[in-house]
Design a protein around this motif. Sequence first.
Motif, short mmCIF file in Angstrom:
data_model
loop_
_atom_site.label_atom_id
_atom_site.label_comp_id
_atom_site.label_asym_id
_atom_site.label_seq_id
_atom_site.Cartn_x
_atom_site.Cartn_y
_atom_site.Cartn_z
N ASN A 185 0.84 -1.20 0.00
CA ASN A 185 0.00 0.00 0.00
C ASN A 185 0.87 1.25 0.00
OD1 ASN A 185 -2.64 1.20 0.15
ND2 ASN A 185 -2.11 1.88 2.21
N ASP B 11 2.83 -1.12 4.36
CA ASP B 11 2.09 0.14 4.32
C ASP B 11 3.07 1.30 4.31
OD1 ASP B 11 -0.12 1.87 4.43
OD2 ASP B 11 -0.13 1.88 6.63
N ASN C 20 3.47 4.69 4.60
CA ASN C 20 2.52 5.63 5.15
C ASN C 20 3.14 6.29 6.37
OD1 ASN C 20 -0.01 6.62 6.30
ND2 ASN C 20 -0.96 5.18 4.88
N SER D 99 -1.27 2.05 9.79
CA SER D 99 -0.70 0.70 9.75
C SER D 99 -1.31 -0.19 10.84
CB SER D 99 0.82 0.76 9.94
OG SER D 99 1.41 1.50 8.91
#
Length: 288
Positions: free
Chosen positions: A128, A153, A155, A161
Amino acid sequence: AEIIVPVLTPFNDGKINIELLKEHTSSLLKAGVDRIFVNGTTGMGPALSPGEKETNLKAVLEVTDKVIFQVGSLNMGEVKSLAREGKELGVKTIASYAPYYFTGLPKSLIVRYFKEICGEHDEVYLYNYPSAVGKDVDAETVKEIGCLKGVKDTNDSINHSLQYKRVNPGMKVFNGADTLVMTSIATGLDGTVSAAANFVPEVLVEIRRKVSEGKVGEAMKLQFMVDELVSLAKGYGYIPSIYVLVKGIRGYDVGNPRPPLFPLGDVERKELLDKAIKIMEKYNKNEA
Ligand code: PYR
């Protein structure tokens, strides 16, 4: 917690240099990295042909079976064929980013994309990366997909997460931000996928050790060193800078990135490396 490296792809004159990739992979494993993420962002995954993605995989498999094989692209046929190839070669884990560029895709099609990949392989991770692909495959979407075994993730929100863990217990969750290595480990995620592991793997391994010994303050200082190195490198273009930092810090050649990720010029290389070494010296002095 695992430290996973999204390994860079060494090029010479636009061609992948298999030997350099193998040497770099071995060196990272010796430094204590747990798994190799092949064809990620740092590996220039979206800029590789299917054949090149396979070349990278086979090179790394010659060194280790601790591999995550990233197969994403905008051609579903290619994605599935790489997933099958991974399975045939005995790769335990494959991964994919969501279809990018087409930012308006409805959630139902994102769900379908990942379900189709799960049809080809039994251990599929989501990569992601909302800021790059233009859509967030969040914890609720992952629940709807239903077959994903893990997520990387990338991010800045550790909470984002953590929500994968809450909504999908049993799923492996790794944060992919260089600045959240210590936080990922300390909050109980399954680890980190950090591009900085290409050039300072030992520092990340040390962060993990400090956290496990409860020395969070010391881990934080090492994290801040990584933060300063990453912030410096981003000023020159992060991915091209990583090649320079591997050579300058680790002492071996990893070739060049491939345009449009143009290699740095000689002046920039020297400036980047001088500044990086100053940052490392500053933190090592404080340590003593
Ligand atoms: C990647 O380079 O693939 C990361 O997630 C950092």
